[in-house]
Design an enzyme around this catalytic site. Structure first.
Site, PDB file in Angstrom:
ATOM      1  CG  ASN A  72      -0.413  -0.214   2.528  1.00 40.36           C
ATOM      2  OD1 ASN A  72       0.627  -0.847   2.667  1.00 40.36           O
ATOM      3  ND2 ASN A  72      -1.072   0.298   3.539  1.00 40.36           N
ATOM      4  CD  GLU A  75      -1.566   4.643   4.648  1.00 42.97           C
ATOM      5  OE1 GLU A  75      -1.048   5.467   5.421  1.00 42.97           O
ATOM      6  OE2 GLU A  75      -2.255   3.681   5.021  1.00 42.97           O
ATOM      7  CB  CYS A 121      -5.242  -1.356  -1.644  1.00 42.49           C
ATOM      8  SG  CYS A 121      -6.586  -0.701  -0.639  1.00 42.49           S
ATOM      9  CD  GLU A 146      -5.313  -5.977  -1.376  1.00 42.40           C
ATOM     10  OE1 GLU A 146      -4.918  -4.803  -1.269  1.00 42.40           O
ATOM     11  OE2 GLU A 146      -5.869  -6.599  -0.456  1.00 42.40           O
ATOM     12  CB  CYS A 180     -10.745  -2.760   0.530  1.00 43.50           C
ATOM     13  SG  CYS A 180     -10.249  -2.038  -1.045  1.00 43.50           S
ATOM     14  CB  CYS A 235      -8.621  -4.481  -3.578  1.00 42.71           C
ATOM     15  SG  CYS A 235      -7.545  -3.039  -3.470  1.00 42.71           S
TER      16      CYS A 235
HETATM   17  N1  THU Z   1      -5.223  -1.662   2.633  1.00 40.57           N
HETATM   18  C1  THU Z   1      -4.645  -2.454   1.678  1.00 40.57           C
HETATM   19  O1  THU Z   1      -3.575  -2.137   1.151  1.00 40.57           O
HETATM   20  N2  THU Z   1      -5.290  -3.573   1.312  1.00 40.57           N
HETATM   21  C2  THU Z   1      -6.408  -4.048   1.886  1.00 40.57           C
HETATM   22  O2  THU Z   1      -6.904  -5.097   1.489  1.00 40.57           O
HETATM   23  C3  THU Z   1      -7.024  -3.323   2.997  1.00 40.57           C
HETATM   24  C4  THU Z   1      -6.477  -1.966   3.262  1.00 40.57           C
HETATM   25  C5  THU Z   1      -4.527  -0.457   3.048  1.00 40.57           C
HETATM   26  C6  THU Z   1      -5.130   0.857   2.615  1.00 40.57           C
HETATM   27  C7  THU Z   1      -4.559   1.807   3.639  1.00 40.57           C
HETATM   28  O3  THU Z   1      -3.277   2.222   3.196  1.00 40.57           O
HETATM   29  C8  THU Z   1      -4.406   0.960   4.875  1.00 40.57           C
HETATM   30  O4  THU Z   1      -4.456  -0.390   4.451  1.00 40.57           O
HETATM   31  C9  THU Z   1      -5.470   1.188   5.935  1.00 40.57           C
HETATM   32  O5  THU Z   1      -6.733   1.080   5.375  1.00 40.57           O
END
Ligand code: THU
Length: 143
Positions: free
Chosen positions: A48, A50, A59, A61, A92, A95
């Site tokens: 991920n 941010e 994310c 994925e 999520c 994704c």
């Molecule tokens: N996140 C992912 O990278 N993948 C997921 O399946 C769930 C959430 C990340 C997004 C964000 O950077 C952090 O987790 C908190 O939500």
């Protein structure tokens, strides 16, 4: 499960664990690693990423899928996600749909904890039932 599938699973989990360490998650502090196995047998991993403008983050994925496409993969045969939480961290909703573009309903989604240990297994169809996908756009022409 055959030994080759088990080996692929372990390789995917290891890739997701390794890339999780590279997550850019200064805001949530929630590091996620993901890995996908493509139709050539290649593994593509992503974390991920941010952003200070929060909605612009993405994310793990999504990162893994971008790496796969850039690397010449067109199909996702298996997915691994690695994160630490009290319950298994599944992709999520967004994704799940992104994975759906490249994966069949029976595609395994393996979920590992922060140590890379498998804690849950699903199929994409279980996570995203009755989904919308490319076959719903029969008039779309490939480039
Ligand atoms: N996140 C992912 O990278 N993948 C997921 O399946 C769930 C959430 C990340 C997004 C964000 O950077 C952090 O987790 C908190 O939500």
């Amino acid at each position: 499960m055959s030994s080759s599938v088990e080996a692929q699973r372990q390789a995917l989990l290891a890739a997701a664990l390794a890339v999780r360490a590279k997550a850019h998650a200064p805001y949530s502090k929630f590091a996620v690693g993901a890995a996908v196995l493509d139709e050539h047998g290649h593994i593509h991993a992503g974390c991920n990423v941010e952003n200070a403008a929060y909605p612009q983050g993405w994310c793990a994925e999504a990162s893994a899928l971008a790496v796969m496409v850039a690397g010449g993969g067109a199909r996702v045969l298996a997915v691994a996600v690695c994160a630490q939480s009290t319950t298994p961290v599944t992709p999520c909703g967004g994704c799940r749909q992104k994975l759906r573009e490249f994966a069949a309903a029976d595609c395994p989604v393996w979920v590992a904890d922060g140590a890379g240990v498998l804690v849950a297994s699903f199929t994409l169809g279980e996570l995203l039932p009755h989904s919308f996908g490319p076959e719903h756009l029969p008039l779309a022409t490939p480039p």
